[in-house]
Enzyme design. Sequence first.
Site, short mmCIF file in Angstrom:
data_model
loop_
_atom_site.label_atom_id
_atom_site.label_comp_id
_atom_site.label_asym_id
_atom_site.label_seq_id
_atom_site.Cartn_x
_atom_site.Cartn_y
_atom_site.Cartn_z
N TYR A 266 15.83 -19.33 -24.94
CA TYR A 266 14.95 -20.44 -25.32
C TYR A 266 13.56 -20.19 -24.75
O TYR A 266 13.13 -19.06 -24.64
CB TYR A 266 15.57 -21.80 -24.93
CG TYR A 266 15.03 -22.84 -25.86
CD1 TYR A 266 15.27 -22.73 -27.23
CD2 TYR A 266 14.22 -23.87 -25.42
CE1 TYR A 266 14.72 -23.63 -28.13
CE2 TYR A 266 13.67 -24.77 -26.31
CZ TYR A 266 13.92 -24.64 -27.66
OH TYR A 266 13.36 -25.50 -28.55
N ARG B 165 4.99 -26.73 -36.39
CA ARG B 165 4.37 -26.79 -35.06
C ARG B 165 5.34 -26.22 -34.04
O ARG B 165 5.97 -26.94 -33.28
CB ARG B 165 4.02 -28.25 -34.73
CG ARG B 165 3.13 -28.43 -33.52
CD ARG B 165 3.30 -29.81 -32.90
NE ARG B 165 4.68 -30.07 -32.50
CZ ARG B 165 5.21 -29.68 -31.34
NH1 ARG B 165 4.50 -29.00 -30.46
NH2 ARG B 165 6.47 -29.97 -31.06
N LYS C 112 18.24 -23.87 -29.96
CA LYS C 112 18.61 -25.22 -29.49
C LYS C 112 20.11 -25.44 -29.59
O LYS C 112 20.73 -26.02 -28.70
CB LYS C 112 17.92 -26.29 -30.36
CG LYS C 112 16.50 -26.63 -29.87
CD LYS C 112 16.52 -27.80 -28.90
CE LYS C 112 15.44 -27.71 -27.86
NZ LYS C 112 14.29 -28.52 -28.04
N GLU D 120 13.03 -31.12 -35.01
CA GLU D 120 12.50 -30.20 -34.01
C GLU D 120 11.22 -29.55 -34.52
O GLU D 120 11.20 -28.97 -35.60
CB GLU D 120 13.57 -29.12 -33.76
CG GLU D 120 13.43 -28.37 -32.48
CD GLU D 120 13.66 -29.21 -31.25
OE1 GLU D 120 12.82 -29.09 -30.33
OE2 GLU D 120 14.63 -29.96 -31.17
N ASP D 121 10.15 -29.64 -33.74
CA ASP D 121 8.91 -28.92 -34.04
C ASP D 121 8.32 -29.21 -35.42
O ASP D 121 7.91 -28.31 -36.15
CB ASP D 121 9.11 -27.40 -33.84
CG ASP D 121 9.22 -27.05 -32.35
OD1 ASP D 121 9.00 -27.96 -31.53
OD2 ASP D 121 9.49 -25.91 -32.00
N ASP E 154 13.51 -34.44 -30.58
CA ASP E 154 13.50 -33.92 -29.21
C ASP E 154 12.09 -33.84 -28.64
O ASP E 154 11.88 -34.06 -27.46
CB ASP E 154 14.18 -32.54 -29.19
CG ASP E 154 14.47 -32.10 -27.77
OD1 ASP E 154 14.98 -32.92 -26.98
OD2 ASP E 154 14.18 -30.94 -27.43
N ASP E 155 11.10 -33.54 -29.49
CA ASP E 155 9.72 -33.42 -28.99
C ASP E 155 9.18 -34.76 -28.54
O ASP E 155 8.40 -34.84 -27.60
CB ASP E 155 8.81 -32.83 -30.08
CG ASP E 155 9.36 -31.51 -30.59
OD1 ASP E 155 9.46 -30.58 -29.79
OD2 ASP E 155 9.72 -31.43 -31.78
N ASN F 183 4.27 -25.67 -23.63
CA ASN F 183 4.99 -24.40 -23.77
C ASN F 183 4.32 -23.53 -24.82
O ASN F 183 3.65 -24.05 -25.68
CB ASN F 183 6.43 -24.69 -24.27
CG ASN F 183 7.32 -25.16 -23.15
OD1 ASN F 183 7.22 -24.70 -22.03
ND2 ASN F 183 8.21 -26.10 -23.46
N ASN G 17 12.48 -29.33 -18.42
CA ASN G 17 12.98 -28.68 -19.62
C ASN G 17 13.86 -29.66 -20.39
O ASN G 17 14.77 -30.26 -19.83
CB ASN G 17 13.80 -27.44 -19.20
CG ASN G 17 14.14 -26.55 -20.37
OD1 ASN G 17 14.44 -27.01 -21.45
ND2 ASN G 17 14.10 -25.25 -20.13
#
Length: 569
Positions: A117, A170, A188, A260-261, A283-284, A425, A469
Amino acid sequence: MMNGVEKTNGEDVATEEQLITPWTVSVASGYTLLRDPRHNKGLAFTENERDAHYLRGLLPPALMTQELQEKKLMHNLRQYEVPLQRYMAMMDLQERNERLFYKLLIDNVEELLPVVYTPTVGEACQKYGSIFRRPQGLYISLKEKGKILEVLKNWPESNIQVIVVTDGERILGLGDLGCQGMGIPVGKLSLYTALGGLRPSACLPVTIDVGTNNEKLLNDEFYIGLRQRRATGQEYAELLEEFMTAVKKNYGEKVLVQFEDFANHNAFELLEKYSPTHLVFNDDIQGTASVVLAGLLAALKLVGGALADHRFLFLGAGEAGTGIAELIALEISKQTKAPLEETRKKIWLVDSKGLIVSSRKESLQHFKKPWAHDHEPVKGLLDAVKAIKPSVLIGSSGVGKTFTKEVVEAMASINEKPLILALSNPTSQSECTAEEAYTWSKGRAIFASGSPFDPVEYNRKVFVPGQANNAYIFPGFGLGLIMSGAIRVHDDMLLAASEALAAQVKQEHFDKGLIYPPFSNIRNISANIAAKVAAKAYELGLASRLPRPKDLVKYAESCMYSPVYRSYR
């Protein structure tokens, strides 16, 4: 059914039966068995198994235990100088021998987490086209419009419990990587199994490919996605709507969809749109918020006072920043019984145009509006620190090197123990390094970051930086939702997860300046988080798995997938 309890994790429920494969599962034989990552054990097949499953001559004569295989692989992995080579070696192992891959990851989690990850997964996504070997997960592009339900049926597993989906717009702090964002859902979900104990076969990585605006990829002959600019507006919304409807139709009400993203505008809209009708989690926005809140709750033991006594300043007002801010405000509200409108006033945000203040309200995106408080305009971060005098500085901007020497020194002049969280990150985008935070604050800062940093020696004292994290939260959070059969996510579940994680930080960790527990104990941490999240689901009437198990921590542990080899009859 087993002992009157429905098996949450199918065949892999951890009981004494687990070591013998049931008769109902037909295991392929011979050459095919060696090519099946789920059942292959390599040199660990016993003499009897080699006879029974037509493996004689297909393997060298030596017999190895799983422990010896693990030792050999860790030795090999450590020979690689380049992190990306380690990543590729781990992906190859996952394709070859699934149980050994997870055994390695669970037993060496602190060493291998940065490989599978962040930060290595970011580089893997950037180069995904050229390192692409065998497709993992499900690719749903604009070409599949109108056929998404059929496409889901092409996936070999029908009992899916969690889907991690990205549209690649992103990826971490690296921007639009289009179809190559697949590395994120794959990574993930391997953590969902290793850290949260979900069966690998119950996890489905999905990439929605609507094109990319990344010129470099559009011109790259090895690019694996659609060669067109990103679809937006109605075309985008219709594809997502079809996907979400198909997922529910195919896998039922209780499948967890983790976004995610996605880019800011889509992330907020999708979460808002589907929260009332689906079991969804971003999650973000939510995972990041929960893990940061946990760190803040733990840090109070070091800096003193209650959460409500502190002032918070954020650099970055995107999905991570506003998500964290909102969860902090909710927790203060829960603790003090003050209304949310009041508790939000303890939190200030700086975006690219400066401090978010009420005079800017008209021009702000909707998700920034709650944070526009009364104050004269302030341009840069340093001036904002001087004006607001925060005790906590949080970076979620995706822009590296923004916590300058002057900013950290200003924080240290206002506070005895400034709390500095550089969350962006991968490592190259971190607002400052651990060394900078400790040196510029003369060893007084309490520091945590999004990507891992090595311990720092300053003035003959060793400081161990914490890593905020998301892997602390989402695996246990997801397990809690799944084992309770939750049908919706509620903010109180996120607060429960934060409090459960903060409670795992012991005195010995605080003595090193840590505000997070070590990852080496992550399965135990995940079980405790899962239990608190499940308890909240039952309390709120959102759980469908009845009756409620008596001991939720024990039940969580019993649901966890074990990567130990099975014996074949």
